[in-house]
Scaffold this motif. Structure first.
Motif, mmCIF file in Angstrom:
data_model
loop_
_atom_site.group_PDB
_atom_site.id
_atom_site.type_symbol
_atom_site.label_atom_id
_atom_site.label_comp_id
_atom_site.label_asym_id
_atom_site.label_seq_id
_atom_site.Cartn_x
_atom_site.Cartn_y
_atom_site.Cartn_z
ATOM 1 N N MET A 183 -67.017 56.892 0.793
ATOM 2 C CA MET A 183 -68.027 57.735 1.429
ATOM 3 C C MET A 183 -67.549 59.178 1.409
ATOM 4 N N ARG A 184 -68.478 60.095 1.635
ATOM 5 C CA ARG A 184 -68.145 61.506 1.791
ATOM 6 C C ARG A 184 -68.591 61.950 3.170
ATOM 7 N N LEU A 185 -67.780 62.804 3.794
ATOM 8 C CA LEU A 185 -68.042 63.206 5.172
ATOM 9 C C LEU A 185 -68.062 64.719 5.319
ATOM 10 N N SER A 186 -68.909 65.178 6.215
ATOM 11 C CA SER A 186 -68.922 66.567 6.655
ATOM 12 C C SER A 186 -68.862 66.543 8.178
ATOM 13 N N VAL A 187 -67.926 67.335 8.758
ATOM 14 C CA VAL A 187 -67.698 67.294 10.198
ATOM 15 C C VAL A 187 -67.782 68.708 10.770
ATOM 16 N N GLN A 188 -68.655 68.896 11.748
ATOM 17 C CA GLN A 188 -68.764 70.178 12.437
ATOM 18 C C GLN A 188 -69.236 69.917 13.860
ATOM 19 N N GLY A 189 -69.030 70.890 14.740
ATOM 20 C CA GLY A 189 -69.458 70.688 16.117
ATOM 21 C C GLY A 189 -68.790 71.644 17.087
ATOM 22 N N THR A 190 -69.100 71.462 18.366
ATOM 23 C CA THR A 190 -68.620 72.352 19.415
ATOM 24 C C THR A 190 -68.109 71.550 20.597
ATOM 25 N N TYR A 191 -67.363 72.227 21.461
ATOM 26 C CA TYR A 191 -66.980 71.674 22.757
ATOM 27 C C TYR A 191 -66.970 72.821 23.752
ATOM 28 N N ASP A 192 -67.133 72.484 25.042
ATOM 29 C CA ASP A 192 -67.223 73.513 26.077
ATOM 30 C C ASP A 192 -65.862 74.045 26.490
ATOM 31 N N SER A 193 -64.891 73.142 26.638
ATOM 32 C CA SER A 193 -63.575 73.578 27.110
ATOM 33 C C SER A 193 -62.543 72.493 26.830
ATOM 34 N N ILE A 194 -61.282 72.853 27.065
ATOM 35 C CA ILE A 194 -60.175 71.905 26.965
ATOM 36 C C ILE A 194 -59.526 71.778 28.333
ATOM 37 N N PHE A 195 -59.235 70.557 28.758
ATOM 38 C CA PHE A 195 -58.471 70.360 29.987
ATOM 39 C C PHE A 195 -57.314 69.418 29.705
ATOM 40 N N ILE A 196 -56.374 69.357 30.630
ATOM 41 C CA ILE A 196 -55.165 68.560 30.452
ATOM 42 C C ILE A 196 -55.183 67.400 31.434
ATOM 43 N N ASP A 197 -54.996 66.217 30.910
ATOM 44 C CA ASP A 197 -54.975 64.999 31.720
ATOM 45 C C ASP A 197 -53.532 64.509 31.832
ATOM 46 N N TYR A 198 -53.123 64.174 33.033
ATOM 47 C CA TYR A 198 -51.773 63.655 33.275
ATOM 48 C C TYR A 198 -51.807 62.138 33.270
ATOM 49 N N GLN A 199 -50.947 61.527 32.465
ATOM 50 C CA GLN A 199 -50.881 60.074 32.375
ATOM 51 C C GLN A 199 -49.433 59.623 32.486
#
Length: 229
Positions: free
Chosen positions: A51-67
């Motif tokens: 297959m062939r793929l095209s990937v694009q998009g947005t996100y609002d923010s980055i946060f850090i999760d503690y595990q």
């Protein structure tokens, strides 16, 4: 071959970089191998599907999760593989246990446009699986995907264009001097002496407003399409 356009949403997502151990760093968009894996899981494929793929998009923010990640090793082995993550997980008594904190970077409110080009039969199988309401994730197993829309689209070739969204673009399509973040993304692997040997694709992660002066494709929504090969 048909082209399927997928409009996806994820409330949170982590597309973990392969060598990120002490801190779970994420790519800004899902790499090709991750998208390919999602497609294969959606249609229950157990062999590689071209297959062939095209990937694009947005996100609002980055946060850090503690595990908290748990490690164990056998008494007769010096190995210390990661086997558990999360809390309140039952561990066999004969194992020696240790644990460590891990910070995981997560993207919030992710909106993706993914184009999948494959044989007509494969596209029909993907659509059938979507219409049956099969649950899918992209990234970690808990990063559930909401499919906002899906449609087979016609593509037309254009001589140049300007990016509207952040996207992965193959390096050979980018002009010299253009600003981008370089990545070598995994695509597929072969087993060589019991070790995965990945085929990698050189791309640039670009922001909106980047001029492309090579022949590319545009879909019915006037979104550019940057197939990875």
């Amino acid at each position: 071959m048909k082209t399927l356009r997928l409009d996806l949403f994820q409330e949170t997502a982590c597309y973990k970089k392969p060598l990120a151990f002490k801190v779970g760093e994420t790519y800004p968009l899902p790499p090709y191998s991750t998208v390919k894996g999602m497609i294969h899981a959606l249609i229950d494929a157990d062999t590689f599907i071209p297959m062939r793929l095209s990937v694009q998009g947005t996100y609002d923010s980055i946060f850090i999760d503690y595990q908290t990640h748990y490690f164990f090793k056998k008494h007769d082995s010096g190995e210390m593989p990661i086997v558990y993550d999360g809390l309140n997980i039952a561990v066999p008594e004969q194992k020696q246990i240790t644990q460590m904190p891990l910070y995981t970077h997560q993207l919030y409110n992710v909106n993706l446009i993914i184009h999948v080009q494959a044989e007509d039969k494969v596209i029909e199988e993907i659509i059938t699986a979507i219409e049956k309401g099969k649950s899918i994730s992209l990234g970690r197993w808990e990063d559930i995907v909401v499919i906002k829309d899906y449609k087979t689209v016609d593509l037309r070739a254009v001589e140049e264009g300007t990016t509207k969204k952040p996207a992965y673009i193959p390096i050979d399509l980018l002009m010299k001097g253009e600003l981008y973040v370089p990545y070598r993304l995994n695509w597929k692997y072969d087993i060589v002496q019991n070790v995965r040997k990945w085929e990698k694709i050189a791309v640039g992660y670009v922001q909106p407003g980047v001029e492309i002066e090579e022949e590319i494709f545009v879909d019915e929504y006037d979104d550019l399409v940057f197939f990875h090969q």
